[in-house]
Design an enzyme around this catalytic site. Structure first.
Site, short mmCIF file in Angstrom:
data_model
loop_
_atom_site.label_atom_id
_atom_site.label_comp_id
_atom_site.label_asym_id
_atom_site.label_seq_id
_atom_site.Cartn_x
_atom_site.Cartn_y
_atom_site.Cartn_z
N GLY A 70 39.91 36.08 41.67
CA GLY A 70 40.02 35.50 40.33
C GLY A 70 40.42 34.03 40.36
O GLY A 70 39.89 33.21 39.61
N THR A 71 41.36 33.69 41.24
CA THR A 71 41.84 32.31 41.30
C THR A 71 40.70 31.36 41.66
O THR A 71 40.50 30.32 41.01
CB THR A 71 42.97 32.19 42.34
OG1 THR A 71 44.03 33.07 41.93
CG2 THR A 71 43.50 30.78 42.43
N SER A 202 37.96 39.73 39.33
CA SER A 202 38.67 39.85 40.60
C SER A 202 38.59 41.29 41.10
O SER A 202 38.86 42.22 40.33
CB SER A 202 40.13 39.46 40.38
OG SER A 202 40.90 39.79 41.51
N GLY A 203 38.23 41.47 42.36
CA GLY A 203 38.06 42.82 42.90
C GLY A 203 39.31 43.67 42.87
O GLY A 203 39.27 44.86 42.52
N HIS A 204 40.47 43.06 43.22
CA HIS A 204 41.66 43.90 43.42
C HIS A 204 42.31 44.35 42.12
O HIS A 204 43.32 45.08 42.16
CB HIS A 204 42.66 43.23 44.36
CG HIS A 204 43.45 42.10 43.78
ND1 HIS A 204 44.79 42.20 43.51
CD2 HIS A 204 43.09 40.85 43.44
CE1 HIS A 204 45.22 41.04 43.04
NE2 HIS A 204 44.20 40.21 42.98
N THR A 240 30.11 31.79 54.84
CA THR A 240 29.54 33.11 55.14
C THR A 240 30.21 34.16 54.26
O THR A 240 31.43 34.17 54.10
CB THR A 240 29.75 33.44 56.64
OG1 THR A 240 29.07 32.44 57.39
CG2 THR A 240 29.20 34.81 56.99
N CYS A 348 52.33 36.88 39.61
CA CYS A 348 52.28 35.60 40.31
C CYS A 348 53.48 34.72 39.98
O CYS A 348 53.75 33.78 40.69
CB CYS A 348 50.97 34.89 39.99
SG CYS A 348 49.58 36.01 40.11
N1 PLP Z 1 43.50 35.69 36.10
C1 PLP Z 1 44.25 36.70 35.64
C2 PLP Z 1 44.25 36.99 34.18
C3 PLP Z 1 45.03 37.46 36.52
O1 PLP Z 1 45.78 38.46 36.05
C4 PLP Z 1 45.01 37.13 37.90
C5 PLP Z 1 45.88 37.87 38.85
O2 PLP Z 1 46.93 38.36 38.49
C6 PLP Z 1 44.19 36.09 38.33
C7 PLP Z 1 43.45 35.38 37.41
C8 PLP Z 1 44.09 35.73 39.79
O3 PLP Z 1 43.24 36.63 40.46
P1 PLP Z 1 43.32 36.80 42.05
O4 PLP Z 1 44.60 37.49 42.35
O5 PLP Z 1 42.12 37.62 42.39
O6 PLP Z 1 43.23 35.44 42.63
#
Ligand code: PLP
Length: 404
Positions: A70-71, A202-204, A240, A348
């Protein structure tokens, strides 16, 4: 036994997902860019996964760009649109919100320092951004509007379809961080979200491995890459491919789509894992019912408890509970000692003493924000776990109050 009520931070990899990934570590490990058989096989697997992710989002596979999560997707969306304006010394304006994840907020602040104008919209007291505020903030040089789909802390769903229509009519591109929406609510990029140009997942957060994700880039949208190198991902993301991770994300997307449509997805799980999955939630309605039960009982059992963003439409798994005069972080630590994983602020920002920027933006005082914590269910959360949580959490709060 530990009770995981922190699914918005991360979800376990489903057994079916793990099984799909398995061959791609040692058996079929070719570089997807290699022309030989082994490479062609992994290329095929990556393209299959692309089709699966595109099906979940109702878009073309060509519009899916795999990333590390996601980031990266959020950073690629913002930088991809805004950096060319900086390079050309042309004015550009970004509209975003005060409730975004830091992956968007900090990227926006970095562009602001470098000369991009940024408007950070405040949500209403339920944590929802008003489309009319987006409309009022638009300027002739507004190039991008970035509003998240579902908030990670409160679960509040934003009116992204409406906002996108307004922004599009103005000629601005639209990005949505759908990390907390994907796999929880239907995402239709050819229907409700047809005016969205960029969408992060985001996969996780959807039962695929950590370090996997994707950015939807609508056909025709020019995006400057973050990484320079090979021509991977249609020149949008050099490097890759993470083949096992991408395969896992694809499998998780197939399962999420089936789940959203109420279909049984227990195809490959071992008996004990299947047991657990079967006693989890088979559909969004079941998950909502479990969450609502937990929420209602907590409100009944804990004096002075309230739910933040209770008046907003919310994703089916999230509760942000405020218990005045109880420190959310200390409570989270106490719950952890008793086997419950919860979250104080977003995953985070936990560890930082700052009150949640999301709750403060909604109008909570820093003290009220400090008295709030998040419980987030996964599809695997069982009735048993909810029952245990309903014993442990109110008792922990009562003990807390007696010592404070
Ligand atoms: N955006 C949102 C709304 C999220 O909740 C998160 C992770 O908590 C992210 C972005 C970041 O995703 P990733 O952990 O895959 O980098």
């Amino acid at each position: 036994m530990r009770i995981d009520l922190d699914a918005n931070a991360t979800t376990p990899v489903l057994p079916e997902v793990l099984q799909a990934m398995q061959p791609f570590w040692r058996e079929t490990y070719g570089n997807p860019s290699s022309a030989h058989q082994s490479g062609r096989r992994t290329r095929g697997a990556v393209e299959q996964a692309r089709i699966a992710v595109a099906s979940l989002l109702h878009c073309s596979p060509k519009e899916i760009c795999f990333t590390s999560g996601g980031t990266e997707s959020d950073n690629l969306a913002l930088a991809g649109v805004l950096q060319p304006f900086l390079d050309r010394h042309e004015p550009a304006h970004l509209i975003t919100t005060q409730i975004e994840h830091h992956a968007v907020l900090f990227a926006a602040e970095s562009f602001e320092r470098r000369g991009i104008e940024v408007t950070y919209l405040k949500p209403d007291s339920n944590g929802v951004v008003r489309p009319e505020d987006v409309e009022a903030a638009l300027r002739p040089h507004t190039k991008l509007v970035s509003v998240m789909l579902a908030n990670n802390e409160t679960g509040a769903i934003q009116p992204v379809g409406k906002i996108a229509r307004i922004a599009k009519a103005h000629g601005a591109l639209v990005h949505t961080d759908a990390v907390q929406g994907a796999g929880k609510v239907p995402l239709d990029l050819s229907g409700e979200f047809k005016n969205v140009d960029l969408l992060s997942i985001s996969g996780h957060k959807m039962y695929a491995p950590q370090g996997t994700g994707a950015l939807f880039v609508r056909q025709g949208v020019e995006l400057a890459p973050l990484f320079l190198g090979g021509p991977h991902e249609r020149q949008r993301r050099a490097g890759t491919e993470n083949v096992p991770g991408i395969v896992g994300l694809g499998r998780a997307a197939e399962i999420a789509l089936a789940w959203l449509e109420g279909q049984n997805h227990h195809l490959l799980a071992s008996p004990s894992e299947a047991d657990r999955e079967i006693s989890g939630s088979q559909s969004p309605a079941e998950l909502t019912a479990r969450r609502n039960h937990l929420e209602k009982r907590l409100l009944a059992l804990i004096p002075e408890a309230t739910v933040n963003a209770a008046g907003a439409p919310r994703v089916s798994n999230t509760i942000n509970l405020r218990i005045d005069n109880v420190d959310g972080e200390a409570l989270m630590i106490a719950l952890d000692l008793q086997g419950i994983a919860a979250s104080f602020g977003s995953a985070c920002t936990s560890g930082a003493a700052e009150p949640s920027h999301v709750l403060v933006a909604m109008g909570l005082t820093p003290k009220q924000a400090h008295s709030s914590f998040r419980l987030s269910l996964s599809r695997l959360t069982t009735d048993d776990e909810i029952a245990q949580a309903l014993e442990i959490i109110p008792a922990a709060v009562a003990r807390f109050r007696s010592v404070v």
